[in-house]
Design an enzyme around this catalytic site. Structure first.
Site, PDB file in Angstrom:
ATOM      1  N   GLU A  50       0.874  -1.183   0.049  1.00  9.21           N
ATOM      2  CA  GLU A  50       0.046   0.174  -0.007  1.00  9.21           C
ATOM      3  C   GLU A  50       0.740   1.147  -0.042  1.00  9.21           C
ATOM      4  O   GLU A  50       2.053   1.143   0.497  1.00  9.21           O
ATOM      5  CB  GLU A  50      -0.714   0.006   1.374  1.00  9.21           C
ATOM      6  CG  GLU A  50      -1.724   1.115   1.277  1.00  9.21           C
ATOM      7  CD  GLU A  50      -2.590   1.550   2.403  1.00  9.21           C
ATOM      8  OE1 GLU A  50      -2.538   0.547   3.400  1.00  9.21           O
ATOM      9  OE2 GLU A  50      -3.561   2.116   2.436  1.00  9.21           O
ATOM     10  N   CYS A 246      -6.376   1.213   3.281  1.00  6.66           N
ATOM     11  CA  CYS A 246      -7.378   2.154   3.033  1.00  6.66           C
ATOM     12  C   CYS A 246      -7.379   3.236   1.840  1.00  6.66           C
ATOM     13  O   CYS A 246      -8.230   3.878   1.621  1.00  6.66           O
ATOM     14  CB  CYS A 246      -6.958   3.204   4.347  1.00  6.66           C
ATOM     15  SG  CYS A 246      -7.467   2.303   5.950  1.00  6.66           S
ATOM     16  N   ASN A 377     -11.908  -3.194   0.892  1.00  7.28           N
ATOM     17  CA  ASN A 377     -10.449  -3.726   1.988  1.00  7.28           C
ATOM     18  C   ASN A 377     -10.750  -4.120   3.020  1.00  7.28           C
ATOM     19  O   ASN A 377     -10.511  -5.359   3.489  1.00  7.28           O
ATOM     20  CB  ASN A 377      -9.729  -2.517   1.690  1.00  7.28           C
ATOM     21  CG  ASN A 377      -8.643  -2.192   2.869  1.00  7.28           C
ATOM     22  OD1 ASN A 377      -7.871  -3.504   2.937  1.00  7.28           O
ATOM     23  ND2 ASN A 377      -8.559  -1.325   3.913  1.00  7.28           N
ATOM     24  N   GLU A 378     -11.246  -3.205   4.019  1.00 11.88           N
ATOM     25  CA  GLU A 378     -11.369  -3.385   5.415  1.00 11.88           C
ATOM     26  C   GLU A 378     -12.968  -3.099   5.878  1.00 11.88           C
ATOM     27  O   GLU A 378     -13.067  -1.993   6.674  1.00 11.88           O
ATOM     28  CB  GLU A 378     -10.439  -2.828   6.088  1.00 11.88           C
ATOM     29  CG  GLU A 378     -10.102  -3.322   7.566  1.00 11.88           C
ATOM     30  CD  GLU A 378      -9.114  -2.773   8.268  1.00 11.88           C
ATOM     31  OE1 GLU A 378      -9.112  -1.538   8.513  1.00 11.88           O
ATOM     32  OE2 GLU A 378      -7.875  -3.197   8.513  1.00 11.88           O
TER      33      GLU A 378
HETATM   34  O1  AHR Z   1      -1.855  -1.257   6.843  1.00  8.59           O
HETATM   35  C1  AHR Z   1      -2.409  -0.036   7.264  1.00  8.59           C
HETATM   36  C2  AHR Z   1      -3.893  -0.028   7.279  1.00  8.59           C
HETATM   37  O2  AHR Z   1      -4.325  -0.785   8.278  1.00  8.59           O
HETATM   38  C3  AHR Z   1      -4.459  -0.193   6.017  1.00  8.59           C
HETATM   39  O3  AHR Z   1      -4.450   0.664   5.212  1.00  8.59           O
HETATM   40  C4  AHR Z   1      -5.888  -0.746   6.493  1.00  8.59           C
HETATM   41  O4  AHR Z   1      -6.396  -1.670   5.527  1.00  8.59           O
HETATM   42  C5  AHR Z   1      -5.652  -1.051   7.857  1.00  8.59           C
HETATM   43  O5  AHR Z   1      -6.633  -0.419   8.776  1.00  8.59           O
END
Ligand code: AHR
Length: 660
Positions: A50, A246, A377-378
């Site tokens: 990322e 994110c 993603n999350e």
């Molecule tokens: O790895 C950092 C962040 O942690 C990522 O962007 C997210 O997916 C998680 O909250």
């Protein structure tokens, strides 16, 4: 001796002898080498990329100029204008209507300017890393109308302002054209800068000002930092998850990651703010933007280079739920779903398909072999499940062979997790992506987490994990051995459960020592150097000792999941005919271990052993001491089918045992 004293001495002697025996008692392990419990997937150990912590822009993407096209919120951020005469100068022009993706450029007016009187300078990302005797490639888009006669002088300068390389150019084109120059640096600096002087008379327009080392990964012009890409490749990752994180979600939907805007000529890739720019007030990074020079084509290419299966993650129609959580109405989701279908075609379609042709035109006619795709993603909650379901229907209809990965939310337990875990199983999602950032103790306590999972349900991808020391530990110091060795213990639990846990990746991947927002992080860099943290070596050791099948390693007929602070897993490698044993000792005492191999005819010598350990749980690697915690040779002796090995305090030990 009086009888009382005699009896006391006898008892004491017995106690001492017992204690001594106990101290030297060996832990007996049995490996059943012919009992294949489950295959270990080739994608088992991977990486998660990322652009956080200046991992891409300012990191592995080797561009040295910050804000090369003046598209940051503050258009001259990173630049200074140097001017001696009031009637000369630089004006920022916005041609919004003519070029929506790259509207701004700089118009410089010179009135018989002498060299050194009128110029602009770029500070780079916390300076520019420049290496002695290396070649650098300068380029810019330029035009000057008829009647103007301006030459430009390019200089590389070190932190003292000394000129350490230069070149001169005489652009003549009236229309935009890319001009280039090669510059050789005479000394090294990690805090260099770029000067551009305008000499002559008239007006000149300038945009896309760029400086790259020629020595990039695979020598690709405009490519990646060789040292950082090499560190990544050395992990031998089975997959690469990208581009987030994110940043896939964005602070709001307008700020989400849109893959189609990250391919094609770089001057058409619209720069947007990086959502990590303003995420943490205490680590604010106002100059953090995404130029997408490292875009989706390059992510696929990098995955291929390092032998990793590509695992793109796409926005599911929702922005980051820790920020706005802005969601697109379900009835307006089709452009998002179309992006997913088009991405599969971009990766795999033949050159006669619309998106396959785009890939072929970018120089890759062959398929990138995409088989895994993440949606969200999350994300969590009913709003995610609803949107995901629409993606699932469309993708499975057109590409049933592509395995879908979906998020279980940000936690490994609790309400959000329980809801998503249940819903994703009801939806029959192929792979559930779990994330956890927890203290080292949690990792030790959860070594058996997956022993209890439903063997018939979806597979598990541990998409983001890292052991976090308490918050008083800051930055690079968080990547200490105490965290890494707890992760190693946990990974034995993943390996033992490789029938259900099919992929795992640490998070995040890269951090710039002067530009990070989130720590710990697997690898750290400054402008010239980079190194792997202790967690990096744990990952690397698991990945390079992956094997092909899980086999039992038992102590008193039970898996070793923390008894006497020891943890273990074992695999068979059908290609090399090795039994590979991984043992973690999470205690301050050496442990003597005797391993018996069952199901083999013979153990061949010598045994190849590797150990990762440190005398201090606080120990870290650093830019100055990159190998303070790094793999060393481990001695083990074999007698018949029995192997004896001393396991160091707080260590990860790996034995590769060749057998017949
Ligand atoms: O790895 C950092 C962040 O942690 C990522 O962007 C997210 O997916 C998680 O909250």
């Amino acid at each position: 001796m009086n009888p009382k004293k005699f009896i006391f001495t006898l008892i004491l002697g017995g106690v001492i002898a017992f204690a001594a025996r106990a101290q030297h008692r060996k832990t007996a392990l049995t490996i059943k080498a012919d009992k294949m419990l489950a295959p270990v997937q080739p994608v088992m150990w991977g990486v998660f990329f990322e652009d956080v912590n200046m991992g891409a822009d300012g990191g592995i993407y080797a561009e040295l100029v910050k804000n090369r096209s003046f598209e940051f919120y503050k258009p001259l951020m990173g630049w200074t204008v140097q001017q001696k005469n009031f009637n000369e100068g630089a004006v920022l022009i916005n041609r919004q209507e003519g070029n929506e993706n790259n509207p701004r450029f700089l118009r410089v007016s010179a009135s018989h300017a002498a060299k050194g009187a009128l110029g602009i300078a770029n500070e780079g990302f916390r300076g520019m890393g420049i290496k002695k005797e290396a070649w650098y490639s300068f380029s810019a888009m330029l035009r000057q109308p008829a009647g103007s006669d301006i030459k430009i002088h390019i200089e590389l300068a070190n932190e003292k302002g000394d000129i350490i390389g230069n070149a001169a150019l005489a652009p003549t084109g009236k229309n935009w054209e890319k001009i280039t120059a090669r510059i050789r640096a005479s000394v090294s600096t990690s805090k260099g800068k770029l000067n551009i002087w305008f000499e002559g008379n008239g007006v000149i327009d300038i945009d896309m000002i760029s400086l790259f080392p020629e020595d990039t990964w695979k020598s690709r012009p405009g490519g990646l930092r060789r040292d950082m890409a090499q560190l990544l490749a050395d992990i031998k990752p089975g997959f690469m998850r990208f581009p987030g994180g994110c940043i896939v979600e964005g602070y709001d939907l307008s700020n989400r990651f849109q893959w189609k805007k990250t391919i094609g000529p770089i001057e058409n890739r619209k720069t947007i703010v990086n959502r990590w720019n303003m995420e943490f007030a205490h680590r604010s990074t106002p100059d953090y933007f995404q130029t997408f020079g490292l875009g989706f084509f390059e992510y696929f290419q990098l995955s291929e280079d390092i032998g990793a299966a590509p695992v793109p993650i796409l926005n599911c129609g929702m922005a980051c739920q820790f920020n706005t959580g802005e969601s697109v109405p379900v009835e307006q989701l089709s452009p998002y779903i179309q992006d997913a279908l088009d991405l599969i075609e971009f990766a795999n379609g033949n050159a006669s398909s619309k998106w396959g042709k785009v890939r072929a035109d970018m120089g890759h006619p062959e398929s990138f072999n995409l088989t895994l795709l993440g949606v969200g993603n999350e994300n969590w909650g009913p709003q995610y499940a609803e949107r995901l379901s629409a993606f699932q229907t469309a993708i499975k209809e057109k590409y049933p062979q592509v395995k879908l990965i979906a998020s279980a939310g940000p936690d490994p337990d609790g309400g959000k997790f329980d809801y998503m875990n249940r819903r994703l199983r009801e939806m029959n999602i192929d792979i559930i992506d779990e994330h956890y950032y927890r203290e080292p103790k949690w990792f030790l306590q959860n070594v058996s987490r997956y022993d209890k999972y439903d063997r018939l349900g979806p597979k598990i991808f541990v998409g983001e994990y890292a052991a976090h020391a308490d918050k008083t530990v800051i930055g690079e110091l968080r990547n200490n051995w105490g965290a890494a060795v707890a992760e190693a213990a946990f990974l034995t639990g993943l390996e033992r459960n490789a029938d259900i846990v099919v992929m795992a990746s640490y998070a995040p991947l890269f951090a710039h020592a002067e530009g990070w927002q989130w720590a710990p992080c697997l690898m750290w860099a400054d402008n010239l150097r980079s190194y792997g943290s202790p967690s990096y070596y744990v990952q690397k050791l698991f990945s390079s000792n992956r094997g092909t099948h899980v086999i039992p390693v038992l102590a008193n007929n039970l898996p070793l999941t923390g008894q006497d602070s020891l943890y273990a897993s074992a695999v068979w490698d059908k290609n090399t005919k090795d039994v590979i044993l991984k043992i973690v000792n999470y205690s301050p005492k050496q442990k003597d271990v005797a391993v018996s191999l069952e199901g083999v005819k013979k153990v061949l010598r010598p045994i190849a052993g590797t150990v990762l350990s440190s005398d201090s749980l606080e120990k870290t690697n650093s830019l100055d001491f990159p190998l303070a915690v790094s793999p060393q040779t481990l001695q083990a002796t074999a007698t018949g089918k029995k192997i004896e090995v001393n396991i160091k305090p707080y260590s990860l030990s790996i034995l590769r045992i060749k057998v017949q």
